[in-house]
Design a protein around this motif. Structure first.
Motif, mmCIF file in Angstrom:
data_model
loop_
_atom_site.group_PDB
_atom_site.id
_atom_site.type_symbol
_atom_site.label_atom_id
_atom_site.label_comp_id
_atom_site.label_asym_id
_atom_site.label_seq_id
_atom_site.Cartn_x
_atom_site.Cartn_y
_atom_site.Cartn_z
ATOM 1 N N ASP A 95 0.837 -1.193 0.000
ATOM 2 C CA ASP A 95 0.000 0.000 0.000
ATOM 3 C C ASP A 95 0.876 1.248 0.000
ATOM 4 O O ASP A 95 1.633 1.485 0.948
ATOM 5 N N LYS A 96 0.747 2.061 -1.055
ATOM 6 C CA LYS A 96 1.631 3.236 -1.157
ATOM 7 C C LYS A 96 1.264 4.338 -0.151
ATOM 8 O O LYS A 96 2.002 5.306 0.011
ATOM 9 N N LEU A 97 0.141 4.197 0.539
ATOM 10 C CA LEU A 97 -0.224 5.208 1.540
ATOM 11 C C LEU A 97 0.474 4.986 2.875
ATOM 12 O O LEU A 97 0.356 5.792 3.787
ATOM 13 N N PHE A 98 1.183 3.854 2.985
ATOM 14 C CA PHE A 98 1.846 3.524 4.263
ATOM 15 C C PHE A 98 3.346 3.750 4.216
ATOM 16 O O PHE A 98 3.992 3.479 3.203
ATOM 17 N N GLU A 99 3.888 4.186 5.354
ATOM 18 C CA GLU A 99 5.339 4.233 5.565
ATOM 19 C C GLU A 99 5.558 3.693 6.981
ATOM 20 O O GLU A 99 4.636 3.748 7.793
ATOM 21 N N ALA A 100 6.782 3.234 7.250
ATOM 22 C CA ALA A 100 7.055 2.758 8.610
ATOM 23 C C ALA A 100 8.507 3.006 8.973
ATOM 24 O O ALA A 100 9.375 3.029 8.105
ATOM 25 N N SER A 101 8.749 3.215 10.249
ATOM 26 C CA SER A 101 10.127 3.286 10.732
ATOM 27 C C SER A 101 10.195 2.471 12.007
ATOM 28 O O SER A 101 9.176 2.245 12.663
#
Ligand code: UDP
Ligand code: MG
Length: 232
Positions: free
Chosen positions: A79-85
């Motif tokens: 999903d391109k709406l998600f980012e994570a660190s």
């Protein structure tokens, strides 16, 4: 000190980039449902032209020991709406939220717990209030009856003590809030290292407002606040 610069009010304000920051500590049980809800919500906000298409949900893995990171990395690929660190160890909810806000560029920042006990649909109302000139919008729960007994008692004691010390806080508001980049920049100027956001954010000033919601019980998993963490 916050300085108010008089800026012309532009009704046709360009769309803002929203970053929804979600701290996650051992949340493998709630994440599948949370990912679905947040993706649907942000997609709708983007298609309704409420926020810009580069808006994202940013998950911060706060040193989890379960499958949280595995679930998040898979979700980001799909999903391109998600980012994570991922933080190098467990820093606590505040550390996770601040790293999500301070380390990522956006026009608007919203923080919400990963179990979505706070109503994510309020994010739409928060953006509307920002468009009406607010720099900070506080999520305020109508009642506290979804909290466990210990949480209710410690919260009550805490608010009473803070009031006695003269600290002004928004009652029944904790971590669910939206801030503009401008408000975040002012927050960064405070010299304190141990920030207690519910008491510090109101000190930033600017026009602010509240959205009210009923807090649901946790949908899965356990609270990440042990007795020790609560007392701390
Ligand atoms: N959390 C975190 N680090 C911690 C403890 C909690 O990032 O050390 C996150 C947790 O995953 C959740 C949010 O903070 O997204 C609030 O935690 P929880 O729901 O357990 O708190 P409660 O609702 O019981 O107060
Ligand atoms: Mg919770």
């Amino acid at each position: 000190m916050s300085i108010l610069k008089l800026l012309p009010v532009n009704k046709e304000m360009p769309m803002k980039k929203l970053l929804i920051v979600v701290p996650c500590y051992n949340e493998e049980e709630v994440l599948p449902s949370t990912l679905k809800t947040m993706s649907e919500l942000l997609s709708k906000m983007i298609s309704d032209k409420m926020v810009s298409p580069d808006s994202r949900v940013h998950f911060v893995d706060d040193g989890s020991a379960d499958k949280t990171w595995e679930i998040l990395t898979k979700a980001c690929k799909k999903d391109k709406l998600f980012e994570a660190s991922k933080l190098s160890r467990n820093f606590g909810q505040l550390g996770a939220m601040l790293s999500g806000i301070y380390d990522n560029e956006a026009d608007l920042y919203c923080t919400i717990d990963s179990d979505l006990q706070d109503d994510p649909n309020c994010i739409i109302e928060m953006v509307a209030k920002i468009k009406n000139g607010c720099e900070i919008v506080y999520g305020v729960r109508k009642k506290r009856d979804s909290d466990v007994f210990l949480k209710r008692i410690t919260a009550k004691l805490f608010y009473k003590t803070m009031a006695l010390l003269g600290v002004k806080m928004i009652p029944n508001h904790s971590t669910f809030r939206m801030m503009t980049k401008r408000a975040v920049e002012e927050l960064k100027k405070f010299p304190e290292r141990n920030l207690f956001l519910p008491a510090m954010v109101p000190l930033v000033g600017f026009k602010s407002d509240m959205v009210y919601y009923d807090r649901s019980p946790r949908m899965a998993g356990q609270t990440k606040y042990s007795m020790r963490k609560l007392l701390a």
